[in-house]
Motif scaffolding. Structure first.
Motif, PDB file in Angstrom:
ATOM      1  N   LEU A 159       0.877  -1.169   0.000  1.00  0.00           N
ATOM      2  CA  LEU A 159       0.000   0.000   0.000  1.00  0.00           C
ATOM      3  C   LEU A 159       0.914   1.219   0.000  1.00  0.00           C
ATOM      4  CD1 LEU A 159      -2.889   1.151   0.254  1.00  0.00           C
ATOM      5  CD2 LEU A 159      -2.571   1.114   2.743  1.00  0.00           C
ATOM      6  N   ILE A 160       0.773   2.076  -1.005  1.00  0.00           N
ATOM      7  CA  ILE A 160       1.742   3.148  -1.240  1.00  0.00           C
ATOM      8  C   ILE A 160       1.045   4.501  -1.203  1.00  0.00           C
ATOM      9  CG2 ILE A 160       3.462   4.052  -2.846  1.00  0.00           C
ATOM     10  CD1 ILE A 160       3.809   1.239  -3.927  1.00  0.00           C
ATOM     11  N   ALA A 161       1.657   5.448  -0.524  1.00  0.00           N
ATOM     12  CA  ALA A 161       1.106   6.797  -0.426  1.00  0.00           C
ATOM     13  C   ALA A 161       1.795   7.720  -1.424  1.00  0.00           C
ATOM     14  CB  ALA A 161       1.283   7.347   0.988  1.00  0.00           C
ATOM     15  N   THR A 162       1.066   8.732  -1.876  1.00  0.00           N
ATOM     16  CA  THR A 162       1.638   9.737  -2.761  1.00  0.00           C
ATOM     17  C   THR A 162       0.869  11.041  -2.605  1.00  0.00           C
ATOM     18  OG1 THR A 162       2.425  10.137  -5.025  1.00  0.00           O
ATOM     19  CG2 THR A 162       0.196   9.251  -4.789  1.00  0.00           C
ATOM     20  N   GLY A 163       1.286  12.037  -3.371  1.00  0.00           N
ATOM     21  CA  GLY A 163       0.600  13.323  -3.403  1.00  0.00           C
ATOM     22  C   GLY A 163       0.726  13.895  -4.800  1.00  0.00           C
ATOM     23  N   PHE A 164       0.011  14.977  -5.059  1.00  0.00           N
ATOM     24  CA  PHE A 164       0.012  15.581  -6.389  1.00  0.00           C
ATOM     25  C   PHE A 164       0.437  17.040  -6.299  1.00  0.00           C
ATOM     26  CE2 PHE A 164      -2.659  11.904  -6.649  1.00  0.00           C
ATOM     27  CZ  PHE A 164      -2.316  11.354  -7.872  1.00  0.00           C
ATOM     28  N   PRO A 165       1.201  17.505  -7.277  1.00  0.00           N
ATOM     29  CA  PRO A 165       1.797  18.851  -7.184  1.00  0.00           C
ATOM     30  C   PRO A 165       0.802  19.959  -7.454  1.00  0.00           C
ATOM     31  CG  PRO A 165       2.321  17.867  -9.295  1.00  0.00           C
ATOM     32  CD  PRO A 165       1.617  16.797  -8.494  1.00  0.00           C
ATOM     33  N   TYR A 166       1.084  21.145  -6.878  1.00  0.00           N
ATOM     34  CA  TYR A 166       0.286  22.324  -7.181  1.00  0.00           C
ATOM     35  C   TYR A 166       0.503  22.778  -8.618  1.00  0.00           C
ATOM     36  CZ  TYR A 166      -0.628  22.812  -2.181  1.00  0.00           C
ATOM     37  OH  TYR A 166      -1.028  22.604  -0.892  1.00  0.00           O
ATOM     38  N   LEU A 176       1.620  11.826 -13.046  1.00  0.00           N
ATOM     39  CA  LEU A 176       0.568  10.937 -13.524  1.00  0.00           C
ATOM     40  C   LEU A 176       1.142   9.729 -14.260  1.00  0.00           C
ATOM     41  CD1 LEU A 176      -2.103  13.523 -14.711  1.00  0.00           C
ATOM     42  CD2 LEU A 176      -2.196  12.050 -12.692  1.00  0.00           C
ATOM     43  N   ARG A 177       2.253   9.908 -14.953  1.00  0.00           N
ATOM     44  CA  ARG A 177       2.894   8.763 -15.610  1.00  0.00           C
ATOM     45  C   ARG A 177       3.407   7.762 -14.574  1.00  0.00           C
ATOM     46  NH1 ARG A 177       4.817  12.953 -19.050  1.00  0.00           N
ATOM     47  NH2 ARG A 177       6.808  13.065 -17.932  1.00  0.00           N
ATOM     48  N   ILE A 178       4.039   8.279 -13.525  1.00  0.00           N
ATOM     49  CA  ILE A 178       4.522   7.390 -12.458  1.00  0.00           C
ATOM     50  C   ILE A 178       3.344   6.739 -11.741  1.00  0.00           C
ATOM     51  CG2 ILE A 178       5.793   7.280 -10.285  1.00  0.00           C
ATOM     52  CD1 ILE A 178       7.448   9.687 -11.313  1.00  0.00           C
ATOM     53  N   PHE A 179       2.333   7.542 -11.434  1.00  0.00           N
ATOM     54  CA  PHE A 179       1.149   7.032 -10.736  1.00  0.00           C
ATOM     55  C   PHE A 179       0.510   5.893 -11.525  1.00  0.00           C
ATOM     56  CE2 PHE A 179      -3.400   6.991  -9.933  1.00  0.00           C
ATOM     57  CZ  PHE A 179      -3.451   6.942  -8.552  1.00  0.00           C
ATOM     58  N   SER A 180       0.385   6.069 -12.826  1.00  0.00           N
ATOM     59  CA  SER A 180      -0.232   5.042 -13.662  1.00  0.00           C
ATOM     60  C   SER A 180       0.532   3.729 -13.573  1.00  0.00           C
ATOM     61  CB  SER A 180      -0.294   5.524 -15.117  1.00  0.00           C
ATOM     62  OG  SER A 180      -0.850   4.534 -15.950  1.00  0.00           O
ATOM     63  N   ALA A 181       1.858   3.821 -13.602  1.00  0.00           N
ATOM     64  CA  ALA A 181       2.670   2.608 -13.524  1.00  0.00           C
ATOM     65  C   ALA A 181       2.549   1.942 -12.159  1.00  0.00           C
ATOM     66  CB  ALA A 181       4.124   2.945 -13.827  1.00  0.00           C
ATOM     67  N   VAL A 182       2.514   2.738 -11.102  1.00  0.00           N
ATOM     68  CA  VAL A 182       2.448   2.174  -9.744  1.00  0.00           C
ATOM     69  C   VAL A 182       1.075   1.567  -9.470  1.00  0.00           C
ATOM     70  CG1 VAL A 182       2.530   2.728  -7.280  1.00  0.00           C
ATOM     71  CG2 VAL A 182       4.234   3.697  -8.835  1.00  0.00           C
ATOM     72  N   ILE A 183       0.004   2.278  -9.798  1.00  0.00           N
ATOM     73  CA  ILE A 183      -1.341   1.817  -9.458  1.00  0.00           C
ATOM     74  C   ILE A 183      -1.708   0.539 -10.202  1.00  0.00           C
ATOM     75  CG2 ILE A 183      -2.552   3.184 -11.211  1.00  0.00           C
ATOM     76  CD1 ILE A 183      -3.765   2.500  -7.617  1.00  0.00           C
ATOM     77  N   ARG A 184      -1.096   0.303 -11.354  1.00  0.00           N
ATOM     78  CA  ARG A 184      -1.399  -0.909 -12.122  1.00  0.00           C
ATOM     79  C   ARG A 184      -0.861  -2.169 -11.452  1.00  0.00           C
ATOM     80  NH1 ARG A 184      -3.352   0.312 -17.206  1.00  0.00           N
ATOM     81  NH2 ARG A 184      -3.101   2.505 -17.802  1.00  0.00           N
ATOM     82  N   THR A 185       0.138  -2.008 -10.564  1.00  0.00           N
ATOM     83  CA  THR A 185       0.724  -3.197  -9.939  1.00  0.00           C
ATOM     84  C   THR A 185       0.645  -3.199  -8.417  1.00  0.00           C
ATOM     85  OG1 THR A 185       2.907  -2.139 -10.022  1.00  0.00           O
ATOM     86  CG2 THR A 185       2.326  -3.592 -11.840  1.00  0.00           C
ATOM     87  N   ALA A 186       0.485  -2.046  -7.788  1.00  0.00           N
ATOM     88  CA  ALA A 186       0.460  -1.987  -6.326  1.00  0.00           C
ATOM     89  C   ALA A 186      -0.828  -2.580  -5.768  1.00  0.00           C
ATOM     90  CB  ALA A 186       0.597  -0.544  -5.862  1.00  0.00           C
ATOM     91  N   HIS A 187      -0.767  -2.996  -4.504  1.00  0.00           N
ATOM     92  CA  HIS A 187      -1.985  -3.419  -3.820  1.00  0.00           C
ATOM     93  C   HIS A 187      -3.003  -2.291  -3.854  1.00  0.00           C
ATOM     94  CE1 HIS A 187      -3.943  -5.223   0.062  1.00  0.00           C
ATOM     95  NE2 HIS A 187      -4.675  -5.411  -1.012  1.00  0.00           N
ATOM     96  N   ASP A 188      -2.549  -1.056  -3.549  1.00  0.00           N
ATOM     97  CA  ASP A 188      -3.383   0.138  -3.714  1.00  0.00           C
ATOM     98  C   ASP A 188      -2.535   1.370  -3.415  1.00  0.00           C
ATOM     99  OD1 ASP A 188      -5.598   1.669  -4.306  1.00  0.00           O
ATOM    100  OD2 ASP A 188      -6.941   0.561  -2.979  1.00  0.00           O
TER     101      ASP A 188
END
Length: 269
Positions: A159-166, A176-188
């Motif tokens: 389970l991985i935490a992140t944030g989004f830039p102003y 968003l490119r990194i997020f897409s890659a992580v969310i496709r394989t992470a538990h959440d």
């Protein structure tokens, strides 16, 4: 009796959080800073004054780097710099957007840096009252109880935490490119809106890792100290060690950290 840097940080975080609690659900002035979604209220400033005043009383001659520049004048202190031998780095209200909307996740972050590295840090969740603390070489704690990051070995189990830039153009596209890659394989994936709290959630094992882009020193200095003392590896997205100039943060146990860096490298080519 002289206070340690850790005691001073914790005491100052409590002073700032008390101001925030007094004004939760009611504020009068709202303005933007770097973008139309980067808010600041008078509560940010008032909390900053309380934090600085608390430290100044305990550490005569202390130097400060605070997110809100009005604080220096109102607290009667001079602005410091990140390259000083010792400087206090403060975010008096991390998660202002959540505070403005009444979303219950915002904090006070206080760190003491010596020669550019955090030696003591305190993050107080102003909603729950949870106090996370750490001192270099002394371990990390939640409410005085030792904490450790998890041993999750890979992204599918994490389970991985992140944030989004102003900044909602190039930096957001990259995230968003990194997020897409992580969310496709992470538990959440989780996003709460306070980088300081996210660091602490990773440190105490509520999430297994944390990454975010375009952060500022006050967003993460205390959290970096807490993460390190909880056993996490903390670097930028290229694997470089954290410094006060670091803007992109990746934190997890060593095995998961390495895998997360691999995913980011694959995305960024």
């Amino acid at each position: 009796m002289a206070h340690t840097a850790l005691e001073t940080a914790a005491q100052a975080a409590r002073a700032g959080a008390e101001i925030i609690r007094q004004h939760a659900g009611r504020y009068e002035k709202l303005r933007t800073k770097s973008s139309g979604v980067d808010f600041v209220t008078e509560v940010d400033v008032s909390s900053g004054v309380a934090v600085v005043a608390s430290i100044a009383a305990a550490v005569p001659g202390a130097r400060f780097v605070v997110e809100e520049p009005e604080v220096y004048r109102l607290a009667g202190v001079e602005e410091g710099s990140l390259d000083e031998a010792e400087v206090w780095v403060i975010d008096p209200l991390d998660g202002t957007t959540s505070f403005v909307h009444g979303y219950p996740c915002y904090s006070v972050s206080v760190a003491c840096l010596r020669d550019g590295q955090p030696v003591a840090g305190a993050v107080l969740n102003a909603v729950t009252g949870e106090l996370f603390t750490a001192e270099a070489g002394g371990g990390a704690f939640l409410g005085g109880v030792p904490i450790r990051c998890t041993s999750a070995p890979d992204i599918p189990s994490a389970l991985i935490a992140t944030g989004f830039p102003y900044e909602r153009t190039v930096t957001l596209d990259r995230q968003l490119r990194i997020f897409s890659a992580v969310i496709r394989t992470a538990h959440d994936v989780r996003r709460d809106g306070s980088a300081a709290i996210d660091c602490c959630e990773a440190a105490c094992g509520r999430v297994d890792a944390f990454w975010e882009l375009a952060l500022r020193p006050w967003d993460m200095a205390a959290g970096v100290c807490i993460l390190r003392e909880a056993g996490a590896l903390v670097t930028d997205t290229a694997g470089g060690g954290w410094t006060a100039a670091t803007t992109d943060l990746v934190a997890a146990n060593p095995a998961l950290h390495a895998r997360l860096l691999e995913v980011i490298a694959e995305v960024e080519g």
